[in-house]
Design a protein around this motif. Structure first.
Motif, PDB file in Angstrom:
ATOM      1  N   GLU A 240      66.445 -12.617 -34.368  1.00 37.29           N
ATOM      2  CA  GLU A 240      67.346 -12.930 -35.486  1.00 37.29           C
ATOM      3  C   GLU A 240      67.452 -14.438 -35.694  1.00 37.29           C
ATOM      4  OE1 GLU A 240      71.312 -11.312 -35.648  1.00 37.29           O
ATOM      5  OE2 GLU A 240      70.650  -9.621 -34.427  1.00 37.29           O
ATOM      6  N   GLU A 242      65.466 -16.809 -34.757  1.00 41.08           N
ATOM      7  CA  GLU A 242      64.206 -17.408 -35.228  1.00 41.08           C
ATOM      8  C   GLU A 242      63.975 -17.102 -36.694  1.00 41.08           C
ATOM      9  OE1 GLU A 242      59.515 -17.840 -33.851  1.00 41.08           O
ATOM     10  OE2 GLU A 242      60.882 -16.552 -32.706  1.00 41.08           O
ATOM     11  N   LEU A 243      64.299 -15.884 -37.102  1.00 43.47           N
ATOM     12  CA  LEU A 243      64.140 -15.516 -38.507  1.00 43.47           C
ATOM     13  C   LEU A 243      65.016 -16.379 -39.402  1.00 43.47           C
ATOM     14  CD1 LEU A 243      63.094 -13.672 -40.768  1.00 43.47           C
ATOM     15  CD2 LEU A 243      64.918 -12.051 -40.178  1.00 43.47           C
ATOM     16  N   LEU A 371      58.990  -7.844 -44.653  1.00 40.33           N
ATOM     17  CA  LEU A 371      59.916  -7.311 -43.656  1.00 40.33           C
ATOM     18  C   LEU A 371      60.179  -5.818 -43.812  1.00 40.33           C
ATOM     19  CD1 LEU A 371      62.112 -10.450 -43.863  1.00 40.33           C
ATOM     20  CD2 LEU A 371      61.219  -9.595 -41.698  1.00 40.33           C
ATOM     21  N   LEU A 519      56.951 -17.886 -42.266  1.00 39.59           N
ATOM     22  CA  LEU A 519      57.845 -16.730 -42.245  1.00 39.59           C
ATOM     23  C   LEU A 519      57.049 -15.431 -42.309  1.00 39.59           C
ATOM     24  CD1 LEU A 519      60.707 -15.549 -42.374  1.00 39.59           C
ATOM     25  CD2 LEU A 519      60.714 -16.013 -44.829  1.00 39.59           C
ATOM     26  N   ALA A 523      57.025 -12.527 -39.466  1.00 39.12           N
ATOM     27  CA  ALA A 523      57.418 -11.157 -39.798  1.00 39.12           C
ATOM     28  C   ALA A 523      56.338 -10.157 -39.412  1.00 39.12           C
ATOM     29  CB  ALA A 523      57.726 -11.053 -41.290  1.00 39.12           C
ATOM     30  N   LEU A 526      56.560  -8.895 -35.800  1.00 40.99           N
ATOM     31  CA  LEU A 526      57.771  -8.228 -35.327  1.00 40.99           C
ATOM     32  C   LEU A 526      57.479  -6.787 -34.917  1.00 40.99           C
ATOM     33  CD1 LEU A 526      60.356  -9.438 -37.993  1.00 40.99           C
ATOM     34  CD2 LEU A 526      60.264 -10.123 -35.577  1.00 40.99           C
ATOM     35  N   ARG A 531      61.812  -3.804 -37.855  1.00 41.10           N
ATOM     36  CA  ARG A 531      61.533  -3.800 -39.287  1.00 41.10           C
ATOM     37  C   ARG A 531      62.179  -2.567 -39.937  1.00 41.10           C
ATOM     38  NH1 ARG A 531      55.308  -3.953 -39.476  1.00 41.10           N
ATOM     39  NH2 ARG A 531      55.244  -4.099 -37.209  1.00 41.10           N
ATOM     40  N   LYS A 538      63.941  -3.548 -43.611  1.00 40.45           N
ATOM     41  CA  LYS A 538      64.424  -4.925 -43.430  1.00 40.45           C
ATOM     42  C   LYS A 538      65.579  -4.988 -42.435  1.00 40.45           C
ATOM     43  CE  LYS A 538      65.043  -6.085 -47.740  1.00 40.45           C
ATOM     44  NZ  LYS A 538      65.065  -6.586 -49.111  1.00 40.45           N
ATOM     45  N   MET A 541      66.363  -8.510 -40.860  1.00 37.95           N
ATOM     46  CA  MET A 541      66.880  -9.462 -41.837  1.00 37.95           C
ATOM     47  C   MET A 541      68.325  -9.136 -42.204  1.00 37.95           C
ATOM     48  SD  MET A 541      65.414 -10.371 -45.617  1.00 37.95           S
ATOM     49  CE  MET A 541      66.351 -11.421 -46.746  1.00 37.95           C
TER      50      MET A 541
END
Length: 631
Positions: A240, A242-243, A371, A519, A523, A526, A531, A538, A541
Motif C-alpha cells: 500500500e 509503495e503504491l 490494477l 506505476l 502493479a 502485485l 488486485r 483494484k 488501491m
C-alpha cells in the motif's frame, strides 16, 4: 501537446514541397493552435503544430540541435526532462531553451535510439539526422500519443499524429481494409495492429522505427514491454505504502506546466484519487470540472461535488442533456476511423468544459487496466478457478451446449444473464477473456456479413491476434494475461484514443498520471490476491486510498460515462438506424446482409431486443465510410 506530420523519401532524396507539409499540418491544426513550423531538406519534410504548455515562447519546432545535425518534431510531454537536462549538461550538452523538446534532441545525440528508454512521458516524435540521412520515429510506452504512417507510390513515407494528416496527401490510397472491419465489429475500434485503410500503419505503443535512406522500410522495433512474470513479496501494508508513493510521484510530476492546469473529476475512484493527490501536492485550490446529466439514473455529479467539497477544489460543473445526438457527425469526424465507444460524447463535453478555464487536465485513466478494476477482471479470476476444477474435455461440450441453448437475456437482472459466462467457460482462459471483451461475438458477426465479405475476410478472425497476445504474454495466470491484453490492445485502441481525440479537438492537453510506467510495472508485479479480492477489483488501491477518500466513493458500483443510445435508437435516431440497412454508405458496400440489418433495427425499435450497442457501431462505421468518401 502538439501535432506532427512529415514526409521522408526512402530511396532517392527527392525534393519535398513545403506546401504539402503545411497542408498536412493544417489538417490537424486543432492539436496545436499556438504556432506552426515547416522545415524541408532534400528527401525530407517536417511539420509541427504547437499547443504551448512549457517554455511558452522558447521552444519552436521543428527544432534543430545546437550543432545543426538533428531536427526534431515532437508531440507530448517529458515529465523527467529537468533531471535528464542536468545529466546531459554534466556530460557536455548545451541548451538554448528551457523546454523538454531540446532535451529529447540532446538525449538522441548522446544515446541514439536508446534515448527512448530514458524518457518518462507521453510522446510521439520524429528526429531526422542530416548527416546519416536517417529518420527515427518513436511512440511512448503505453501509447498515449498516436502516430500513423504510410508508404506512398512515389517512394516516400508520410506520417502524422492523426489519419487526417495523411489524408491531406494526394497519393494516399483510400481503400478500406476488410480485416479492419472484422476488427472493428469485434472490438468497437480498429486496433493498433491495423488501420481502416490499406497501406496505413500505426506505430505500436512502446515501439520505434529507424529509417535509413537507400534501405527498405524495416519492421518496428519494440523498446518497452510490461511483464507480469514476477511477483512482489511483502505485507499488504508495505505494498500500500509503495503504491501511494508511486501515485504521488506520478501526479506531482504531471503538475508541471506554464499554463492553467486542472483535473477531470467524475466522482469515481480513479479521478477522485488523482484530485486527492493533486490537492496534497498543491499550495492552491485544484481546478476540477465535471459534467452531469439531466437524467437521474445517469448522473454522478453529486459524487464529484462531494469530492470537490472534501478537497476544497475550484470546481466547475455543468449539466448536459443526454439527447445530444445532433453532435454525432462532429464526433465521428474527430476519429477518422470508426470508433464505437459511446462514452466519447460525454468525454468530449467534459473536455470542452475544462478548456474554458485550463489548458492541461489530469485524468484517472489507466488504473482499471493496471490494477484489475474492470468487472471482467473479477469474472476472469473467478472463471479461471472453475477452469482449474473442470477439465477442458468436459467444459467444452457441456458449457458450450448450455451456452448455445441459454437465451440472450438482455432484459434480465445481471446475475441471470448467464449466456456469455457459459460460452466463456467453454473455452480456455484466453478464449473466455477475448469473448468478454468483444462488442460482437463471432456468431453475431458472421450473421451480419454478406457472402462477398466472408470471402474477403477469409480465415482471419479478430480474436486471433488477441489470443496470440495473451498466450505469449509474460504472465503467470489468466488474470495476468487479461490485464496484459488490456494494456497492449484495449488501452491504446479505445481508452487513450478516445481521450486523445476528444481533448485535442478542443486543444486541451490530457495527462494520465496513473499510466506512469513505474506505476504500471509495480502493479504488474502485485500478487493476484491484492488486485482482486472478495469480488472487488483494484483491491489494493482502494485500501490504500482509504486514508484520503470515503468508503462511499471507493466502494460504490462502477458506472462511468453513459450515453443513452438505447433510447435514441427507439426515438430520434430510429430513422437513421433504418437508413443504415438501406441507402447508407455502409449498405452500399455490399459487405453486409441488409435483411439482417433491417431485422436488428426493427426488433430494437419495437422494444423486443436491445441492439443499441451494435446499431451504434454500425452508425459510427457508416459515418467513417462517409467521411473517407467510401460507399
Amino acid at each position: 501537446m502538439c501535432g506532427i506530420a512529415g514526409i521522408y523519401h526512402l530511396e532517392t532524396p527527392k525534393p519535398v514541397d513545403p506546401a504539402r507539409i503545411e497542408a498536412m499540418c493544417d489538417a490537424i491544426a486543432h492539436r496545436g493552435p499556438d504556432g506552426q513550423g515547416v522545415w524541408t531538406a532534400p528527401g525530407v519534410g517536417l511539420g509541427h503544430r504547437r499547443l504551448s504548455i512549457i517554455d511558452l515562447a522558447g521552444s519552436p519546432q521543428p527544432m534543430a540541435s545546437p550543432d545543426g545535425r538533428a531536427m526534431l518534431i515532437f508531440n507530448g510531454e517529458i515529465y523527467n526532462y529537468r533531471e535528464l537536462r542536468q545529466e546531459l549538461k554534466a556530460a557536455g550538452a548545451i541548451f538554448r531553451t528551457d523546454g523538454d523538446s531540446e532535451v529529447i534532441l540532446a538525449a538522441w545525440q548522446r544515446w541514439g535510439p536508446d534515448c527512448v528508454s530514458r524518457l518518462n512521458g507521453m510522446f510521439a516524435f520524429a528526429i531526422y539526422d542530416l548527416e546519416a540521412r536517417s529518420l527515427f520515429l518513436a511512440r511512448d510506452r503505453l501509447g498515449v500519443k498516436p502516430l500513423y504512417y504510410a508508404p506512398l507510390s512515389d517512394g516516400s513515407l508520410a506520417f502524422g499524429s492523426e489519419l487526417k494528416a495523411l489524408l491531406a496527401h494526394p497519393l494516399l490510397r483510400r481503400e478500406i481494409d476488410p480485416l479492419a472491419i472484422e476488427d472493428y465489429l469485434t472490438w468497437g475500434y480498429v486496433p493498433d495492429s491495423r488501420a481502416i485503410l490499406k497501406g496505413v500503419h500505426k506505430l505500436a505503443a512502446g515501439h520505434s522505427l529507424l529509417l535509413r535512406c537507400g534501405s527498405p522500410l524495416p519492421r518496428p522495433s519494440q523498446w518497452w514491454d510490461v511483464s507480469f512474470a514476477d511477483r512482489r513479496k511483502g505485507k499488504a501494508a508495505d505494498l500500500e505504502a509503495e503504491l501511494v508513493h508511486l501515485m504521488q510521484q506520478a501526479v506531482s510530476s504531471r503538475m508541471v506546466a506554464d499554463v492553467p492546469l486542472g483535473a477531470f473529476l467524475s466522482g469515481g475512484v480513479d479521478s477522485s484519487s488523482v484530485v486527492a493527490l493533486m490537492a496534497e501536492a498543491s499550495g492552491r485550490p485544484v481546478r476540477t470540472c465535471s459534467i452531469g446529466f439531466d437524467v437521474a439514473g445517469l448522473d454522478e455529479s453529486a459524487y464529484a461535488s462531494q469530492i470537490a467539497r472534501l478537497f476544497a477544489t475550484d470546481h466547475a460543473s455543468r449539466k448536459v442533456s443526454p439527447d445530444d445526438f445532433s453532435a454525432i457527425d462532429q464526433l465521428a469526424g474527430m476519429f477518422d476511423e470508426p470508433f464505437a465507444d459511446a462514452s466519447a460524447l460525454p468525454t468530449w463535453r467534459v473536455c470542452q468544459l475544462a478548456r474554458e478555464s485550463v489548458t492541461v487536465a489530469l485524468s484517472g485513466d489507466g488504473a482499471d487496466e493496471a490494477l484489475a478494476g474492470y468487472r471482467r477482471h473479477v469474472f476472469q479470476n473467478g472463471e479461471d478457478r472453475v477452469r482449474a476444477l473442470v477439465p477442458q474435455a468436459l467444459r467444452g461440450p457441456v458449457f458450450g451446449a448450455l451456452g448455445g441453448l441459454y437465451p440472450k437475456a438482455d432484459w434480465a437482472p445481471r446475475p441471470l444473464r448467464a449466456k456469455s459466462t457459459l460460452l466463456s467457460l467453454a473455452g480456455d482462459s484466453a478464449q473466455g477473456y477475448a469473448r468478454s471483451m468483444a462488442f460482437a461475438p463471432p456468431e453475431l458477426r458472421d450473421g451480419l456479413y454478406s457472402d462477398d465479405f466472408r470471402r474477403l475476410r477469409g480465415d482471419y478472425r479478430a480474436e486471433d491476434p488477441v489470443l496470440e497476445l495473451m498466450r505469449g504474454a509474460p504472465a503467470r495466470s489468466g488474470l495476468d494475461q487479461a490485464q496484459y491484453a488490456d494494456l497492449k490492445a484495449w488501452l491504446p485502441g479505445d481508452i487513450l484514443t478516445k481521450v486523445d481525440r476528444t481533448s485535442m479537438a478542443v486543444s486541451l492537453e490530457a495527462r494520465e498520471p496513473l499510466l506512469d510506467y513505474r506505476l504500471i510495472e509495480f502493479a504488474a508485479s502485485l500478487p493476484e490476491s491484492v488486485r482482486v479480492r472478495g469480488g472487488q477489483g483494484k483491491w489494493l488501491m482502494k485500501k490504500a486510498m482509504r486514508r484520503y477518500l470515503p468508503d462511499e466513493i471507493l466502494y460504490r458500483p462502477k458506472q462511468g460515462f453513459v450515453t443513452p443510445i438505447e433510447q435514441w435508437f427507439r426515438g430520434p435516431l430510429a430513422e437513421t438506424a433504418r437508413e443504415i440497412a438501406g441507402g447508407a454508405a455502409l449498405a452500399r458496400t455490399g459487405w453486409f446482409d441488409t435483411r439482417r440489418l433491417s431485422g436488428l433495427v426493427d426488433s430494437h425499435v419495437a422494444g423486443t431486443a436491445d441492439n443499441s450497442r451494435l446499431l451504434w457501431q454500425l452508425l459510427m462505421l457508416d459515418k467513417a465510410f462517409t467521411g473517407l468518401g467510401i460507399g
